[in-house]
Design a protein around this motif. Structure first.
Motif, PDB file in Angstrom:
ATOM      1  N   LYS A 414       0.836  -1.212   0.000  1.00 12.52           N
ATOM      2  CA  LYS A 414       0.000   0.000   0.000  1.00 12.52           C
ATOM      3  C   LYS A 414       0.865   1.254   0.000  1.00 12.52           C
ATOM      4  O   LYS A 414       0.609   2.205  -0.733  1.00 12.52           O
ATOM      5  CB  LYS A 414      -0.902   0.007   1.234  1.00 12.52           C
ATOM      6  N   LYS A 415       1.899   1.254   0.835  1.00 12.73           N
ATOM      7  CA  LYS A 415       2.746   2.445   0.972  1.00 12.73           C
ATOM      8  C   LYS A 415       3.412   2.828  -0.354  1.00 12.73           C
ATOM      9  O   LYS A 415       3.532   4.000  -0.681  1.00 12.73           O
ATOM     10  CB  LYS A 415       3.802   2.167   2.050  1.00 12.73           C
ATOM     11  N   PHE A 416       3.834   1.814  -1.134  1.00  9.58           N
ATOM     12  CA  PHE A 416       4.614   2.126  -2.344  1.00  9.58           C
ATOM     13  C   PHE A 416       3.857   1.840  -3.649  1.00  9.58           C
ATOM     14  O   PHE A 416       4.399   2.041  -4.725  1.00  9.58           O
ATOM     15  CB  PHE A 416       5.946   1.366  -2.328  1.00  9.58           C
ATOM     16  N   GLY A 417       2.645   1.316  -3.552  1.00  7.14           N
ATOM     17  CA  GLY A 417       1.849   1.074  -4.766  1.00  7.14           C
ATOM     18  C   GLY A 417       2.240  -0.182  -5.524  1.00  7.14           C
ATOM     19  O   GLY A 417       1.915  -0.330  -6.709  1.00  7.14           O
ATOM     20  N   ILE A 418       2.905  -1.111  -4.854  1.00  5.88           N
ATOM     21  CA  ILE A 418       3.319  -2.367  -5.500  1.00  5.88           C
ATOM     22  C   ILE A 418       2.073  -3.174  -5.882  1.00  5.88           C
ATOM     23  O   ILE A 418       1.128  -3.253  -5.104  1.00  5.88           O
ATOM     24  CB  ILE A 418       4.215  -3.179  -4.524  1.00  5.88           C
ATOM     25  N   ARG A 419       2.086  -3.777  -7.059  1.00  9.61           N
ATOM     26  CA  ARG A 419       0.899  -4.523  -7.513  1.00  9.61           C
ATOM     27  C   ARG A 419       1.037  -6.037  -7.403  1.00  9.61           C
ATOM     28  O   ARG A 419       0.042  -6.752  -7.366  1.00  9.61           O
ATOM     29  CB  ARG A 419       0.581  -4.174  -8.973  1.00  9.61           C
ATOM     30  N   LYS A 430      -3.247 -11.434   6.585  1.00 14.07           N
ATOM     31  CA  LYS A 430      -2.997  -9.994   6.568  1.00 14.07           C
ATOM     32  C   LYS A 430      -2.686  -9.535   5.127  1.00 14.07           C
ATOM     33  O   LYS A 430      -3.214  -8.529   4.651  1.00 14.07           O
ATOM     34  CB  LYS A 430      -1.811  -9.697   7.502  1.00 14.07           C
ATOM     35  N   THR A 431      -1.848 -10.321   4.452  1.00 11.16           N
ATOM     36  CA  THR A 431      -1.515  -9.973   3.068  1.00 11.16           C
ATOM     37  C   THR A 431      -2.736 -10.155   2.167  1.00 11.16           C
ATOM     38  O   THR A 431      -3.011  -9.307   1.308  1.00 11.16           O
ATOM     39  CB  THR A 431      -0.346 -10.845   2.562  1.00 11.16           C
ATOM     40  N   LEU A 432      -3.488 -11.224   2.391  1.00  5.57           N
ATOM     41  CA  LEU A 432      -4.668 -11.483   1.555  1.00  5.57           C
ATOM     42  C   LEU A 432      -5.640 -10.307   1.630  1.00  5.57           C
ATOM     43  O   LEU A 432      -6.190  -9.860   0.615  1.00  5.57           O
ATOM     44  CB  LEU A 432      -5.343 -12.788   2.005  1.00  5.57           C
ATOM     45  N   LYS A 433      -5.798  -9.781   2.835  1.00  6.98           N
ATOM     46  CA  LYS A 433      -6.708  -8.649   3.033  1.00  6.98           C
ATOM     47  C   LYS A 433      -6.182  -7.426   2.275  1.00  6.98           C
ATOM     48  O   LYS A 433      -6.939  -6.721   1.599  1.00  6.98           O
ATOM     49  CB  LYS A 433      -6.796  -8.365   4.539  1.00  6.98           C
ATOM     50  N   ALA A 434      -4.870  -7.211   2.349  1.00  7.51           N
ATOM     51  CA  ALA A 434      -4.279  -6.063   1.658  1.00  7.51           C
ATOM     52  C   ALA A 434      -4.405  -6.204   0.140  1.00  7.51           C
ATOM     53  O   ALA A 434      -4.640  -5.220  -0.562  1.00  7.51           O
ATOM     54  CB  ALA A 434      -2.812  -5.920   2.058  1.00  7.51           C
ATOM     55  N   LEU A 435      -4.283  -7.424  -0.361  1.00 13.74           N
ATOM     56  CA  LEU A 435      -4.421  -7.647  -1.813  1.00 13.74           C
ATOM     57  C   LEU A 435      -5.822  -7.249  -2.261  1.00 13.74           C
ATOM     58  O   LEU A 435      -6.017  -6.678  -3.338  1.00 13.74           O
ATOM     59  CB  LEU A 435      -4.173  -9.120  -2.167  1.00 13.74           C
ATOM     60  N   GLN A 436      -6.778  -7.524  -1.395  1.00 14.88           N
ATOM     61  CA  GLN A 436      -8.173  -7.216  -1.688  1.00 14.88           C
ATOM     62  C   GLN A 436      -8.406  -5.707  -1.649  1.00 14.88           C
ATOM     63  O   GLN A 436      -9.004  -5.134  -2.559  1.00 14.88           O
ATOM     64  CB  GLN A 436      -9.053  -7.891  -0.633  1.00 14.88           C
ATOM     65  N   GLU A 437      -7.913  -5.072  -0.595  1.00 16.87           N
ATOM     66  CA  GLU A 437      -8.161  -3.640  -0.397  1.00 16.87           C
ATOM     67  C   GLU A 437      -7.434  -2.786  -1.437  1.00 16.87           C
ATOM     68  O   GLU A 437      -7.980  -1.842  -1.991  1.00 16.87           O
ATOM     69  CB  GLU A 437      -7.691  -3.225   1.007  1.00 16.87           C
ATOM     70  N   HIS A 438      -6.164  -3.145  -1.686  1.00 12.17           N
ATOM     71  CA  HIS A 438      -5.309  -2.289  -2.500  1.00 12.17           C
ATOM     72  C   HIS A 438      -5.344  -2.668  -3.980  1.00 12.17           C
ATOM     73  O   HIS A 438      -5.122  -1.821  -4.855  1.00 12.17           O
ATOM     74  CB  HIS A 438      -3.883  -2.415  -1.927  1.00 12.17           C
ATOM     75  N   GLY A 439      -5.645  -3.960  -4.235  1.00 15.85           N
ATOM     76  CA  GLY A 439      -5.573  -4.452  -5.618  1.00 15.85           C
ATOM     77  C   GLY A 439      -4.186  -5.002  -5.878  1.00 15.85           C
ATOM     78  O   GLY A 439      -3.300  -4.291  -6.348  1.00 15.85           O
TER      79      GLY A 439
END
Ligand SMILES: O=C(O)C[C@H](O)C(=O)O
Ligand code: SF4
Length: 515
Positions: A414-419, A430-439
């Protein structure tokens, strides 16, 4: 040649051979696993990549896996042989093999994080001596990588085990611990693996005994009947769990189980399990103590499977999966179009980043050395060398275990916009949730396939944070056709969570007493 010089050369050959050429018994076990797998599945494709990698490592005389492990020597000497000289020769051989990129510099100061660059450091390499009545020297070497080492586990009986319930202080309790040890490793130790088990001892002697078992031949039979039965039972039962190669699901989860036993204290009952990845690199030589020459190589019995004439199964995937070309920078829309099971082929830029980089980037106010927006981070600590023109070349570059970055990954994306992040073994909730939120997506590459991936890397465009040492620096890689599987997507799906759950159900079917 003088004795010492010849001895150093013999030891150098042992190190190189161990790192680059998989022993015959291990090759046969991998071949068997391949035959058990159904064509076209992800597991079959992974095994294809693994065997292609084995061929490349032997042909290139380059490391099978970029993690060349913690070199551990066991040396047997006739009475009167100078062990101090042998230890010194081992250190010289290790340093030269590292300089020649046969080993990755893996010796890191535990307090400062500084990599010695030579594989020589406090307590490393590990060298253990024993005297014997024979008139020759035997040197055994195992190169066991960090990812599978992290999956070692020690049980103190009686214990309460997930899926299996109570494990008591008897053979059946031991059985439960060993089954549990295979399940808890999932794909993170680069399954399909091999385990060495030590029953008894104290905590350290138990682990030593477990690791000692890893020097046994894959196809030997335990002289203790109960243990022979248990070894066979463990391999057979573990292969019903459906963890499979790399944790992708499949028929082959465990390729070998060797169990040793020693006495214990009345109060202690340990079962120690040393998990070794498929890249089961161990070799041994006999040395003439007068000349230093190699007089015999071990593990030479039986057929050598070269894997050279193997027909590759086509890279088919499930009918609703797609093969997608990825070029960074990647848009959110593109990432959200990917789903678990899709195969990606990456071309262009990607950046390596593992433990030190994640620890660094999470720091308050820390900027990334490059613009990471839309980029791909590869969890990888490569083996690198310089060519004549002083340019960096990649010698081996497979993925490392991603779960270690679980505390950081989501925030850093999220901080750096990594896809996309790529590694092996999968990541957690925790990562799975971030993948969902951030794309974002998690891409699983084949662990240990370091030659195969090095071949996809067409150039090194730069490096940052080299002060972290070669494995931990941020390498800017230019890749072509770098293939990986989407195993976690932006829609909340995780193949790893699914396999962990279904394999737990399978494990739980073995709670009843067997022995
Ligand atoms: O350190 C590495 O390159 C990989 C490690 O062996 C791992 O399995 O995670
Ligand atoms: S990356 Fe996989 S194959 Fe390589 S050392 Fe680690 S566990 Fe073994």
């Amino acid at each position: 040649m003088a004795y010492l010089e010849t001895l150093e050369k013999s030891l150098y050959n042992l190190v190189t051979e161990t790192s680059t050429n998989l022993p015959k018994d291990v090759r046969r076990a991998i071949k068997k696993a391949k035959e058990a797998e159904n064509a076209g599945t992800r597991a079959a494709m992974s095994l294809d990549t693994i065997t292609t990698n084995i061929v490349m490592a032997e042909d290139n005389v380059s490391p099978i896996c970029q993690d060349t492990g913690l070199p551990t020597f066991k040396v047997y000497t006739p009475v009167g042989v100078n062990q101090l000289e042998i230890k010194k020769a081992i250190q010289t051989a290790i340093a030269s093999a590292t300089a020649d990129a046969k080993l990755r510099p893996n010796s890191v100061d535990s307090l400062t994080g500084k990599n010695s660059g030579t594989n020589i450091g406090a307590g490393l390499p590990v060298v253990k001596f024993e005297q014997w009545e024979n008139d020759y020297i035997t040197v055994k070497l195992i190169l066991k990588g960090g990812g599978c080492e992290n999956k070692n586990i020690q049980y103190s009986l009686p214990a309460e085990l997930e899926g299996l319930g109570r494990a008591g202080r008897d053979l059946d309790g031991i059985r439960k611990c060993i089954l549990h040890s295979v399940w808890q490793a999932q794909g993170q130790g680069c399954s399909a693996g091999f385990i060495g088990v030590g029953i008894g001892g104290d905590r350290s002697a138990g682990y030593d005994l477990a690791k000692e078992q890893l020097f046994r031949h894959v196809d030997d039979v335990n002289p203790i009947e109960d243990l022979a039965k248990l070894e066979e039972y463990i391999v057979k039962t573990s292969n019903t769990f459906g963890v499979g190669t790399m944790g992708f699901g499949g028929e082959a989860t465990l390729l070998g189980c060797k169990i040793g036993v020693m006495d214990r204290l009345p109060a202690s009952f340990f079962v120690s399990v040393a998990y070794n990845c498929w890249a089961y690199r161990r070799m041994a030589i006999d040395i003439n103590p007068a000349t230093g020459e190699i007089i015999n190589w071990h593990y030479q019995e039986g057929e050598k499977i070269t894997f050279k004439d193997e027909v590759q199964t086509a890279a088919t995937t499930d009918s609703d999966s797609q093969v997608v070309a990825l070029v960074a920078p990647i848009t959110e829309e593109k990432i959200r179009s990917l789903k678990v099971g899709d195969v990606v082929k990456i071309t262009g830029r990607m950046y390596t980043g593992r433990d030190a980089i994640h620890h660094h980037l999470i720091g308050e106010g820390v900027e990334a050395p490059v613009d990471l927006n839309g980029q791909i981070i590869y969890h990888c600590g490569p083996v690198m060398a310089k060519d004549e023109a002083d340019n960096w070349v990649v010698k081996a570059a497979g993925p490392t275990t991603s779960i270690r970055e679980e505390p950081y990954q989501g925030d850093i994306m999220k901080k750096f916009g990594i896809r996309a992040v790529m590694g092996k073994g999968g990541m957690g909730p925790k990562t799975l949730k971030a993948l969902q939120e951030h794309g974002g997506v998690y891409l699983n590459a084949i662990g240990g396939a370091a030659q195969y991936y090095a071949d996809c890397i067409k150039g090194v465009d730069g490096v940052d944070l080299i002060e972290f040492g070669i494995p931990e620096a941020m390498w800017h890689l230019n890749v072509e056709g770098f293939t990986a599987v989407v195993t976690m997507d932006s829609h909340g799906n995780s193949l790893h969570a699914d396999v962990e759950k279904s394999s737990l159900d399978k494990l739980a079917q073995h709670a009843e007493r067997v022995f």
